[in-house]
Design an enzyme around this catalytic site. Structure first.
Site, mmCIF file in Angstrom:
data_model
loop_
_atom_site.group_PDB
_atom_site.id
_atom_site.type_symbol
_atom_site.label_atom_id
_atom_site.label_comp_id
_atom_site.label_asym_id
_atom_site.label_seq_id
_atom_site.Cartn_x
_atom_site.Cartn_y
_atom_site.Cartn_z
ATOM 1 N N ALA A 9 1.484 16.077 -18.769
ATOM 2 C CA ALA A 9 1.431 16.805 -17.502
ATOM 3 C C ALA A 9 0.255 17.762 -17.395
ATOM 4 O O ALA A 9 -0.084 18.197 -16.293
ATOM 5 C CB ALA A 9 2.740 17.584 -17.309
ATOM 6 N N ASP A 34 3.542 18.326 -22.410
ATOM 7 C CA ASP A 34 2.180 18.160 -22.905
ATOM 8 C C ASP A 34 2.118 18.916 -24.226
ATOM 9 O O ASP A 34 2.906 19.837 -24.454
ATOM 10 C CB ASP A 34 1.154 18.720 -21.914
ATOM 11 C CG ASP A 34 -0.235 18.154 -22.149
ATOM 12 O OD1 ASP A 34 -0.638 17.255 -21.398
ATOM 13 O OD2 ASP A 34 -0.909 18.615 -23.091
ATOM 14 N N THR A 122 -1.044 5.272 -18.763
ATOM 15 C CA THR A 122 -2.013 5.358 -19.848
ATOM 16 C C THR A 122 -2.758 4.041 -20.030
ATOM 17 O O THR A 122 -2.142 2.979 -20.150
ATOM 18 C CB THR A 122 -1.295 5.743 -21.156
ATOM 19 O OG1 THR A 122 -0.639 6.993 -20.979
ATOM 20 C CG2 THR A 122 -2.273 5.841 -22.305
ATOM 21 N N ASP A 154 -5.247 -0.161 -7.950
ATOM 22 C CA ASP A 154 -6.011 -1.302 -7.442
ATOM 23 C C ASP A 154 -5.562 -1.676 -6.027
ATOM 24 O O ASP A 154 -6.375 -2.055 -5.185
ATOM 25 C CB ASP A 154 -5.845 -2.496 -8.378
ATOM 26 C CG ASP A 154 -6.218 -2.156 -9.811
ATOM 27 O OD1 ASP A 154 -7.211 -1.430 -10.002
ATOM 28 O OD2 ASP A 154 -5.504 -2.592 -10.732
ATOM 29 N N ARG A 157 -6.950 0.997 -3.636
ATOM 30 C CA ARG A 157 -8.365 0.729 -3.399
ATOM 31 C C ARG A 157 -8.542 -0.466 -2.462
ATOM 32 O O ARG A 157 -9.387 -0.435 -1.549
ATOM 33 C CB ARG A 157 -9.068 0.463 -4.730
ATOM 34 C CG ARG A 157 -9.308 1.719 -5.552
ATOM 35 C CD ARG A 157 -9.822 1.395 -6.936
ATOM 36 N NE ARG A 157 -10.213 2.606 -7.662
ATOM 37 C CZ ARG A 157 -10.287 2.693 -8.986
ATOM 38 N NH1 ARG A 157 -9.989 1.636 -9.741
ATOM 39 N NH2 ARG A 157 -10.653 3.820 -9.562
ATOM 40 N N HIS A 182 -5.221 -4.913 -15.056
ATOM 41 C CA HIS A 182 -5.829 -3.645 -14.641
ATOM 42 C C HIS A 182 -7.119 -3.420 -15.423
ATOM 43 O O HIS A 182 -7.274 -2.455 -16.168
ATOM 44 C CB HIS A 182 -4.848 -2.496 -14.860
ATOM 45 C CG HIS A 182 -5.304 -1.182 -14.294
ATOM 46 N ND1 HIS A 182 -5.659 -1.010 -12.981
ATOM 47 C CD2 HIS A 182 -5.471 0.037 -14.886
ATOM 48 C CE1 HIS A 182 -6.020 0.239 -12.769
ATOM 49 N NE2 HIS A 182 -5.920 0.900 -13.919
#
Length: 357
Positions: A9, A34, A122, A154, A157, A182
């Site tokens: 985070a 985190d 990730t 994707d 976009r 990806h």
């Protein structure tokens, strides 16, 4: 309402994602994790008024923080990772570093909230998702309907760039599915199936397709080779999460593209057999299943229980792709197969190391 745990985070994607999730009306609780910065992000976020967010908390690696963040989570979003720097721009190096992070997170996820839906942001997604799936299989808790690799960026976009090429602003009124994986070798935007149909010639469409495929590089070079897409990734992750949360709360027709383990999801076996890989980015529909529970005591009664499995089925778009899209898809499959094998082999080595000798 939904509790979401955000792992990573405090990072470049994690912080804007937490802000967006905090403003999302479908989210009632946020648990931020985190290694260092999550508590400060939680405090900062708590200063913003929200009608739906009832609780926000932050945890670090100290004091069993990861376990506390994951406890009772409905959705786990993994944005933790090493990031992309000028010194570590190769996908192989990125995978090695990301796998070390995922190994720790997956182990605790298995122990604390194995029935939660996991969204992996990730990178590199093409290899990290198979790595994660094989670890979950080894731990005996894998369910293909609950594990997703984030490829919505994707899609975002594709919809945005198509709208721009047509001389319009925004792309929210578009639906453009993106299949494959990806990475630039594996991204296959299905412009031929755009809804409403694209109003461009094939040369203009090729330009849009190439811009989608190399969108990551566009941001990378704009940031002087010292960063990746963060804000757009956070927005795309929110969009996917909203579809998942909508499914959790019984909304219908919630469909987004994601990189998934095909076998184990309705419609996935047929696609896996046809394309020759078990992992692929495809449109996925989210839904809940209703179970009617009847009990008899002094009076008979009934209770409807909703159970969320994550992906209810795959919407197969591959039967009607254009010849140019088929060429891209045929290029993508060998690259995907290599990426998948990298993740599977690494997971096997990890599980082997954990077994007592």
């Amino acid at each position: 309402m939904v509790k979401i745990a955000v792992l990573g985070a405090g990072g470049g994607v994690g912080q804007p994602l937490c802000l967006l999730l905090g403003l999302c009306p479908l989210v009632s609780e946020l648990a931020l994790y985190d290694r260092h910065r999550a508590p400060s992000v939680a405090v900062d976020l708590s200063h913003i008024p929200s009608q739906n967010l009832q609780k926000v908390s932050g945890y670090t690696a100290a004091d069993d923080g990861l376990s506390n963040a994951l406890r009772d989570a409905d959705v786990v979003i993994v944005v933790a990772g090493p990031g992309i720097t000028a010194e570590m721009a190769s996908r192989d190096s990125l995978f090695q570093q990301s796998a070390l992070v995922m190994r720790e997170l997956v182990r605790e996820y298995t122990r604390v909230c194995a029935e939660a839906i996991m969204l992996v942001v990730t990178n590199p997604v093409n290899a990290i998702v198979p790595f994660t799936a094989e670890l979950l299989k080894g731990y005996g808790v894998f369910d293909a309907r609950r594990l997703f690799g984030m490829t919505t960026l994707d899609v975002v976009r594709g919809e945005t760039f198509l709208a721009e090429a047509e001389g319009r602003r925004g792309g929210d009124d578009r639906v453009v599915h993106v299949v494959g994986g990806h990475s630039f070798q594996t991204i296959v935007p299905l412009m031929s199936q755009a809804q409403p149909p694209a109003r461009l010639g094939w040369r203009e469409l090729e330009g849009v397709v190439n811009r989608v495929r190399f969108g990551g590089r566009e941001v990378y070079y704009a940031k002087e080779r010292n960063g990746a897409a963060t804000l757009s990734t956070a927005y795309a992750t929110l969009r996917f999460t909203e579809a998942v949360c909508g499914g959790l709360q019984g909304e219908k027709d919630m469909v987004e593209c994601a990189y998934v383990h095909l076998p184990g999801i309705e419609g996935g076996d047929e696609i896996a057999e046809a394309v020759g890989v078990d992992y692929l980015a495809v449109p996925v529909e989210f839904a809940v299943e209703a179970f009617l529970v009847i009990w008899i005591s002094w009076e008979s009664g009934k209770l409807t229980v909703w159970q969320m499995h994550g992906a209810s089925r795959i919407v197969n778009p591959l039967g009607t792709i254009s010849s140019k899209e088929q060429i891209l898809f045929d290029i993508a499959i060998p690259a995907l197969r290599k990426n998948i094998q990298t993740g599977v082999d690494a997971a096997k080595n990890t599980l082997s190391d954990e077994k007592p000798h």
